[in-house]
Motif scaffolding. Structure first.
Motif, PDB file in Angstrom:
ATOM      1  N   VAL A  96      17.065   2.960  -6.553  1.00 49.47           N
ATOM      2  CA  VAL A  96      16.486   3.933  -6.074  1.00 49.47           C
ATOM      3  C   VAL A  96      16.488   4.037  -4.383  1.00 49.47           C
ATOM      4  N   THR A  97      17.625   4.815  -3.868  1.00 46.41           N
ATOM      5  CA  THR A  97      17.977   4.686  -2.627  1.00 46.41           C
ATOM      6  C   THR A  97      17.201   5.745  -1.825  1.00 46.41           C
ATOM      7  N   VAL A  98      16.275   5.167  -1.085  1.00 44.21           N
ATOM      8  CA  VAL A  98      15.174   6.162  -0.235  1.00 44.21           C
ATOM      9  C   VAL A  98      15.923   6.277   1.202  1.00 44.21           C
ATOM     10  N   VAL A  99      16.004   7.710   1.574  1.00 44.62           N
ATOM     11  CA  VAL A  99      16.703   7.943   2.742  1.00 44.62           C
ATOM     12  C   VAL A  99      15.480   8.512   3.543  1.00 44.62           C
ATOM     13  N   GLY A 100      15.141   7.929   4.561  1.00 45.43           N
ATOM     14  CA  GLY A 100      13.982   8.416   5.442  1.00 45.43           C
ATOM     15  C   GLY A 100      12.945   7.374   5.412  1.00 45.43           C
ATOM     16  N   VAL A 101      11.652   7.719   6.253  1.00 41.17           N
ATOM     17  CA  VAL A 101      10.509   6.939   6.290  1.00 41.17           C
ATOM     18  C   VAL A 101       9.532   7.392   5.303  1.00 41.17           C
ATOM     19  N   VAL A 102       8.835   6.635   4.362  1.00 42.33           N
ATOM     20  CA  VAL A 102       8.149   6.677   3.468  1.00 42.33           C
ATOM     21  C   VAL A 102       6.690   6.896   4.041  1.00 42.33           C
ATOM     22  N   GLU A 103       6.075   8.179   3.641  1.00 47.10           N
ATOM     23  CA  GLU A 103       4.714   8.488   4.340  1.00 47.10           C
ATOM     24  C   GLU A 103       4.143   9.552   3.516  1.00 47.10           C
ATOM     25  N   PRO A 104       2.844   9.408   3.036  1.00 52.70           N
ATOM     26  CA  PRO A 104       1.884  10.271   2.354  1.00 52.70           C
ATOM     27  C   PRO A 104       2.054  11.749   2.849  1.00 52.70           C
ATOM     28  N   GLY A 105       2.082  12.483   2.095  1.00 52.94           N
ATOM     29  CA  GLY A 105       2.067  13.990   2.251  1.00 52.94           C
ATOM     30  C   GLY A 105       3.291  14.595   2.860  1.00 52.94           C
ATOM     31  N   THR A 106       4.396  13.984   2.914  1.00 48.88           N
ATOM     32  CA  THR A 106       5.672  14.491   3.159  1.00 48.88           C
ATOM     33  C   THR A 106       6.734  14.320   1.866  1.00 48.88           C
ATOM     34  N   ALA A 107       7.868  14.824   2.175  1.00 47.81           N
ATOM     35  CA  ALA A 107       9.033  14.835   1.267  1.00 47.81           C
ATOM     36  C   ALA A 107       9.290  13.455   0.488  1.00 47.81           C
ATOM     37  N   LEU A 108       8.933  12.416   1.487  1.00 45.80           N
ATOM     38  CA  LEU A 108       8.964  11.027   1.055  1.00 45.80           C
ATOM     39  C   LEU A 108       7.453  10.445   0.568  1.00 45.80           C
ATOM     40  N   ASP A 109       6.660  11.160  -0.075  1.00 41.59           N
ATOM     41  CA  ASP A 109       5.332  10.806  -0.278  1.00 41.59           C
ATOM     42  C   ASP A 109       5.477   9.784  -1.146  1.00 41.59           C
ATOM     43  N   PRO A 110       4.881   8.439  -1.236  1.00 45.02           N
ATOM     44  CA  PRO A 110       5.088   7.490  -2.347  1.00 45.02           C
ATOM     45  C   PRO A 110       4.932   7.796  -3.625  1.00 45.02           C
ATOM     46  N   PRO A 162       0.811  -1.194   0.021  1.00 43.15           N
ATOM     47  CA  PRO A 162       0.034   0.033  -0.130  1.00 43.15           C
ATOM     48  C   PRO A 162       0.980   1.426  -0.014  1.00 43.15           C
ATOM     49  N   GLY A 163       2.081   1.284   0.141  1.00 44.82           N
ATOM     50  CA  GLY A 163       2.911   2.240   0.133  1.00 44.82           C
ATOM     51  C   GLY A 163       3.656   2.590  -0.915  1.00 44.82           C
ATOM     52  N   LEU A 164       5.201   2.599  -1.074  1.00 48.87           N
ATOM     53  CA  LEU A 164       5.791   2.922  -2.172  1.00 48.87           C
ATOM     54  C   LEU A 164       5.249   1.964  -3.261  1.00 48.87           C
ATOM     55  N   GLY A 165       5.145   0.649  -3.183  1.00 44.54           N
ATOM     56  CA  GLY A 165       4.629  -0.288  -4.261  1.00 44.54           C
ATOM     57  C   GLY A 165       3.554   0.380  -4.999  1.00 44.54           C
ATOM     58  N   ALA A 166       2.453   0.879  -4.287  1.00 45.76           N
ATOM     59  CA  ALA A 166       1.511   1.346  -4.700  1.00 45.76           C
ATOM     60  C   ALA A 166       1.818   2.594  -5.602  1.00 45.76           C
ATOM     61  N   GLY A 167       2.471   3.509  -5.151  1.00 47.85           N
ATOM     62  CA  GLY A 167       2.896   4.592  -5.718  1.00 47.85           C
ATOM     63  C   GLY A 167       3.551   4.571  -7.181  1.00 47.85           C
ATOM     64  N   ILE A 168       4.420   3.422  -7.289  1.00 52.72           N
ATOM     65  CA  ILE A 168       5.244   2.970  -8.509  1.00 52.72           C
ATOM     66  C   ILE A 168       4.109   2.402  -9.597  1.00 52.72           C
TER      67      ILE A 168
END
Length: 221
Positions: A180-194, A15-21
């Protein structure tokens, strides 16, 4: 041999990054094969994408079990998809000096060996065709070791080196492998939105031959 340039496989389609991809490639008109360990993870995303008009197939498989993974994905590999994304990681708190060796062996099977198994399944068709894209999700602990997430640190460091090897070897046959090296916690509405991170995957796929890069760092700090 031809590959299906408009077919993407997302291994680790949660439901997170996989969904965004998955959503990002669906917007480009791709057919999708979504892979996860349980149907309960896959069904909501598949329903969302089908509702938006995408053609979606789902497969349940565990990347930590290469034999059953190969059996489950053999029909998908036979269809020669042009893009494969491996988006899997075991994110648990652990301690290098406390947790048993078996725990770390399992974590490496998920984080590293699974990616190698997926590459071995899908890249032969790409190599035969002289084109294709194989993308992998890395993580910040590969760059900044985290003692509270020891197995993830080991796994993502090894995975980053595996991607470097794949990038060099597969480029010889016209296939772009990158991470793709993701630095931080993936979370909607943030800089690391999926959905924001997913742009990095599309940009890597769209890079012209001769300008291929091996890694993109997306830093949420």
């Amino acid at each position: 041999m031809d590959i299906d340039r408009s077919h993407v496989v997302v291994v680790g389609a949660g439901p997170g990054l996989g969904a965004g991809i998955a959503r990002r490639f669906a917007r480009e008109g791709f057919d999708l094969t979504l892979v996860a360990r349980t149907a309960g993870t896959l069904d909501p995303l598949a329903g969302e994408l089908r509702g938006a008009g995408a053609q979606v197939r789902t497969v349940t498989a565990d990347v930590a079990d290469p034999a059953t993974l190969a059996t489950a994905l053999a029909p998908v590999a036979a269809a020669a998809p042009g893009v494969v994304v491996h988006n899997v990681g075991l994110v648990v708190g652990d301690d290098l000096l406390v947790d048993p060796p078996e725990h770390f062996a399992h974590a490496l099977a998920v984080d590293v060996v699974g990616a190698v198994a997926v590459a071995q399944l899908f890249t032969p068709a790409m190599r035969a065709a002289g084109e294709g894209t194989f993308l992998v999700t890395g993580g910040g602990p590969a760059l900044h070791p985290d003692r509270a997430h020891a197995s993830l640190t080991l796994g993502k460091a090894a995975l980053r080196n595996a991607v470097a090897l794949l990038h060099e070897q597969l480029a010889e046959d016209g296939v772009h492998a990158a991470g793709v090296t993701v630095v931080g916690v993936v979370e909607p509405g943030t800089a690391l939105d999926p959905d924001r991170i997913a742009e990095a995957y599309w940009e890597l796929h769209a890079q012209p031959r001769g300008s291929w890069t091996a890694d993109t760092v997306v830093d949420g700090s």
